[in-house]
Design a protein around this motif. Structure first.
Motif, PDB file in Angstrom:
ATOM      1  N   ASN A   1      11.438   2.231   5.662  1.00  0.00           N
ATOM      2  CA  ASN A   1      12.134   3.519   5.650  1.00  0.00           C
ATOM      3  C   ASN A   1      12.056   4.227   6.989  1.00  0.00           C
ATOM      4  O   ASN A   1      12.950   4.997   7.361  1.00  0.00           O
ATOM      5  CB  ASN A   1      11.545   4.429   4.576  1.00  0.00           C
ATOM      6  N   LEU A   2      10.962   3.994   7.730  1.00  0.00           N
ATOM      7  CA  LEU A   2      10.788   4.625   9.033  1.00  0.00           C
ATOM      8  C   LEU A   2      10.986   3.643  10.183  1.00  0.00           C
ATOM      9  O   LEU A   2      10.852   4.011  11.348  1.00  0.00           O
ATOM     10  CB  LEU A   2       9.404   5.271   9.119  1.00  0.00           C
ATOM     11  N   GLY A   3      11.274   2.393   9.865  1.00  0.00           N
ATOM     12  CA  GLY A   3      11.678   1.444  10.890  1.00  0.00           C
ATOM     13  C   GLY A   3      10.587   0.998  11.841  1.00  0.00           C
ATOM     14  O   GLY A   3      10.862   0.798  13.027  1.00  0.00           O
ATOM     15  N   TYR A   4       9.370   0.815  11.371  1.00  0.00           N
ATOM     16  CA  TYR A   4       8.336   0.314  12.274  1.00  0.00           C
ATOM     17  C   TYR A   4       7.449  -0.706  11.565  1.00  0.00           C
ATOM     18  O   TYR A   4       7.400  -0.779  10.335  1.00  0.00           O
ATOM     19  CB  TYR A   4       7.486   1.456  12.842  1.00  0.00           C
TER      20      TYR A   4
ATOM     21  N   SER B   1       5.732   9.893  -0.807  1.00  0.00           N
ATOM     22  CA  SER B   1       4.850   8.792  -0.433  1.00  0.00           C
ATOM     23  C   SER B   1       5.693   7.649   0.122  1.00  0.00           C
ATOM     24  O   SER B   1       6.881   7.521  -0.179  1.00  0.00           O
ATOM     25  CB  SER B   1       4.036   8.321  -1.638  1.00  0.00           C
ATOM     26  N   TYR B   2       5.064   6.810   0.944  1.00  0.00           N
ATOM     27  CA  TYR B   2       5.759   5.709   1.605  1.00  0.00           C
ATOM     28  C   TYR B   2       5.091   4.387   1.261  1.00  0.00           C
ATOM     29  O   TYR B   2       3.866   4.265   1.343  1.00  0.00           O
ATOM     30  CB  TYR B   2       5.737   5.906   3.126  1.00  0.00           C
ATOM     31  N   ASN B   3       5.894   3.409   0.894  1.00  0.00           N
ATOM     32  CA  ASN B   3       5.381   2.067   0.654  1.00  0.00           C
ATOM     33  C   ASN B   3       5.295   1.295   1.968  1.00  0.00           C
ATOM     34  O   ASN B   3       6.273   1.230   2.716  1.00  0.00           O
ATOM     35  CB  ASN B   3       6.288   1.294  -0.303  1.00  0.00           C
ATOM     36  N   VAL B   4       4.131   0.734   2.234  1.00  0.00           N
ATOM     37  CA  VAL B   4       3.945  -0.125   3.401  1.00  0.00           C
ATOM     38  C   VAL B   4       3.762  -1.555   2.893  1.00  0.00           C
ATOM     39  O   VAL B   4       2.863  -1.831   2.101  1.00  0.00           O
ATOM     40  CB  VAL B   4       2.739   0.312   4.241  1.00  0.00           C
ATOM     41  N   TYR B   5       4.637  -2.446   3.348  1.00  0.00           N
ATOM     42  CA  TYR B   5       4.625  -3.835   2.903  1.00  0.00           C
ATOM     43  C   TYR B   5       3.815  -4.656   3.897  1.00  0.00           C
ATOM     44  O   TYR B   5       4.156  -4.703   5.089  1.00  0.00           O
ATOM     45  CB  TYR B   5       6.062  -4.372   2.812  1.00  0.00           C
TER      46      TYR B   5
ATOM     47  N   ASN C   1       0.846  -1.191   0.000  1.00  0.00           N
ATOM     48  CA  ASN C   1       0.000   0.000   0.000  1.00  0.00           C
ATOM     49  C   ASN C   1       0.879   1.238   0.000  1.00  0.00           C
ATOM     50  O   ASN C   1       1.921   1.284   0.661  1.00  0.00           O
ATOM     51  CB  ASN C   1      -0.910   0.024   1.234  1.00  0.00           C
ATOM     52  N   VAL C   2       0.470   2.251  -0.736  1.00  0.00           N
ATOM     53  CA  VAL C   2       1.228   3.497  -0.833  1.00  0.00           C
ATOM     54  C   VAL C   2       0.494   4.577  -0.050  1.00  0.00           C
ATOM     55  O   VAL C   2      -0.683   4.841  -0.302  1.00  0.00           O
ATOM     56  CB  VAL C   2       1.404   3.928  -2.299  1.00  0.00           C
ATOM     57  N   TYR C   3       1.190   5.167   0.907  1.00  0.00           N
ATOM     58  CA  TYR C   3       0.612   6.197   1.756  1.00  0.00           C
ATOM     59  C   TYR C   3       1.347   7.514   1.521  1.00  0.00           C
ATOM     60  O   TYR C   3       2.570   7.549   1.429  1.00  0.00           O
ATOM     61  CB  TYR C   3       0.732   5.838   3.235  1.00  0.00           C
TER      62      TYR C   3
END
Length: 610
Positions: free
Chosen positions: A426-429, A404-408, A369-371
């Motif tokens: 990328n944000l380590g969570y 934008s940030y990819n969430v796997y 998902n792209v946020y």
């Protein structure tokens, strides 16, 4: 010849960059990488923006239960700095089929409560392939297994109709199975359905029985007689059977490797659950000693439905929030992953396919998902409140300037259970959410769908973490830099953080501009464009490469990138100083005078001006 190649490369760089070099740095939309020292620092969890985000999560999640939901929920956030959950929220009775959710009696859901994870099992199937791939590289007796290995090489029983086999089916790889791009149909069985009369229904008594009772040989035999949905690699289509075949191939290869006779369930138990101490996770029947911890939904439930070895890789898993936190941390977030190599992890946390709509992305075992923070926040989650992290001083920015940030992640739904695991590297969570359906005491009852809850959660977490890291970057690296004590010559530099990205605006060592020197490498008599030595300077992106010519680590290496609207993917590593150091890299290191900035090509050593 080498000089000619470098000249041609410089010309290509000029041509590609010239079309957008006038765009200021504030428009750079590349996702900034956080230096490892900050990404894995526990101190970020104490940052006011992050603790405030956890408070906001609590308010939002609590609000779900004060309105119109009686589902059970186990929710956890894990951070790259430690294995224990950084934030948890649990709500509801463990036995939703027995308890009145409003009386608070009986055992309650906690982090050790066990839920069906349903299709989230597919992520474990993909990960098992990575684990066995690494095992295969540690031996020399049989050919190495890779994600590009054709399935037929690992699983000789795999077959397809002749036409499909000759049209690329024989070359279907493990990667295609894990990305749902093989063309294999969704299921490896068939039921009789009269489309005209509609007398047969897709329910637990028809499809459910076929699905749970299948064994691997039956799934393979069914696929052998079914045409593919499309040519291998042509598109993406969700396939339970494809994931199952991936699991069978992994187990078959693992058995060859170890001269054993394990089914895939055994492989996952021995190679994943035990090493990661996931003591509340299993496939197959519910162990007697764990039954008291199993969450039971109200109404029709799959609690006592036993998925057989045929479909375990696709949806037979059970786990707890605490166990999945261990999995996300130890494999996908910690500095050095367990069970796989750092290279495998880096390659896995990348999109492999993009669907024709240009929006949906698929990874190996991941739904991506792209946020984009602040973008359409009111529509992200209908029943989650919105949250806006405060802007940093002098850094008000519009959503147009936010990357934008990819969430796997991977979700699962079925039989009263819903699950999802997510990782934002990328944000380590990472986030774990497990829900079980409760009773329906009123008409406007709302189910807790993990995807909807997580949309709101990521809106909160992405903003908080990216802003917190931005402040940490400022604390550690931003400022005016001068020549270090006891270092000959002169030097000065300016480092700033803008839009969460670290920028080197200028650096002069012994009266020579380092950024201009890099630009000069591509200057010709006709063109002397300034890309590195522009007023915006360059962005600094962490590199995990170890560049010391002696083979020793030299602190946090940073790569200079042109400040532009696009992600710069060119470099000047073809040029190096006498010690092999390229001109577009520098490094920070903790020294006797605090953090030092080293630029080897000009022998520059700088410290921040006090």
């Amino acid at each position: 010849m080498a000089r000619c190649c470098m000249f041609m490369r410089a010309c290509i760089l000029l041509a590609l960059v010239a079309s957008f070099h006038l765009i200021p740095a504030v428009s750079c939309l590349c996702i900034p990488d956080v230096p490892g020292a900050l990404l894995h620092d526990k101190d970020v969890l104490r940052h006011p923006l992050v603790t405030g985000a956890f408070d906001e999560l609590k308010k939002n999640l609590t609000g779900l239960f004060t309105k119109d939901s009686y589902d059970g929920l186990a929710f956890a956030v894990v951070h790259a700095s430690g294995q224990d959950a950084a934030y948890t929220f649990n709500r509801g009775p463990l036995k939703l089929n027995e308890s009145n959710p409003e009386d608070g009696r009986g055992p309650q859901i906690d982090g050790d409560s066990i839920f069906r994870i349903v299709s989230a099992s597919k992520n474990l199937a993909a990960f098992s392939a990575l684990v066995v791939e690494r095992q295969s590289r540690l031996q020399v007796t049989i050919p190495v297994l890779t994600l590009d290995t054709p399935v037929r090489n690992a699983l000789p029983q795999f077959d397809l109709p002749l036409t499909d086999w000759e049209n690329g089916g024989s070359e279907i790889t493990l990667s295609m199975l894990g990305t749902h791009s093989s063309g294999i149909p969704r299921e490896g069985y068939a039921t009789n359905f009269d489309f005209v009369t509609g007398l047969s229904k897709a329910n637990a008594q028809t499809i459910g029985n076929e699905w749970t009772s299948a064994d691997p040989s039956e799934v393979l035999e069914s696929i052998k007689g079914k045409p593919l949905l499309f040519a291998p690699g042509q598109r993406v289509a969700y396939s339970n059977a494809g994931t199952c075949i991936l699991g069978y191939a992994v187990a078959a290869y693992r058995n060859r490797l170890s001269s054993s006779n394990l089914v895939w369930n055994d492989v996952v138990t021995e190679d994943i659950f035990k090493p990661l101490n996931m003591t509340h996770s299993f496939f197959g029947p519910i162990p007697d000693e764990l039954r008291r911890l199993v969450c039971v939904p109200a109404g029709e439930t799959w609690t006592d439905l036993q998925v057989g070895p045929g479909y375990d890789p696709a949806g037979g898993g059970w786990s707890s929030a605490n166990d999945l936190v261990k999995y996300l941390y130890n494999v996908w977030l910690k500095p050095e992953p367990d069970l796989i190599t750092p290279t495998q992890r880096r390659n896995s946390l990348q999109p492999r396919l993009i669907l024709p709509d240009g929006k949906q992305q698929v990874g190996f075992g991941w739904e991506i998902n792209v946020y984009k923070p602040n973008e359409n926040s009111s529509t992200l989650a209908p029943y989650m409140l919105t949250y806006c992290a405060p802007a940093l001083p002098s850094e008000q920015q519009s959503s147009d300037n936010v990357p934008s940030y990819n969430v796997y992640g991977k979700s699962g739904d079925g039989g009263g259970y819903h699950s999802r695991i997510d990782v934002q590297p990328n944000l380590g969570y990472g986030v774990v959410i497990l829900t079980a359906e409760g009773s329906r005491p009123k008409k406007d009852y709302t189910r807790l769908r993990p995807e909807k809850v997580l949309n709101g959660a990521h809106e909160i977490l992405i903003q908080a973490f990216r802003k917190a890291y931005s402040e940490k970057l400022k604390e550690k690296y931003a400022g005016d830099w001068v020549v270090a004590p006891n270092t000959p010559g002169s030097a000065n530099a300016k480092v700033e953080v803008q839009n969460d990205i670290l920028f080197l605006r200028e650096m002069v060592v012994n009266n020579a501009s380092a950024l201009e020197r890099v630009d000069q490498l591509s200057w010709t008599d006709e063109s002397q464009e300034r890309f590195f030595s522009s007023p915006d300077g360059v962005s600094l992106n962490p590199s995990e490469a170890v560049l010391d010519s002696k083979g020793e680590a030299r602190g946090q290496v940073m790569r200079m990138s042109i400040a532009s609207e696009r992600c710069d993917w060119f470099d000047f590593d073809g040029y190096t100083d006498p010690n092999g150091w390229p001109p577009d890299k520098l490094f920070f290191v903790d020294g006797d005078n605090g953090v030092e900035l080293h630029y080897p090509p000009l022998d520059g050593v700088l410290v921040r001006k006090k």
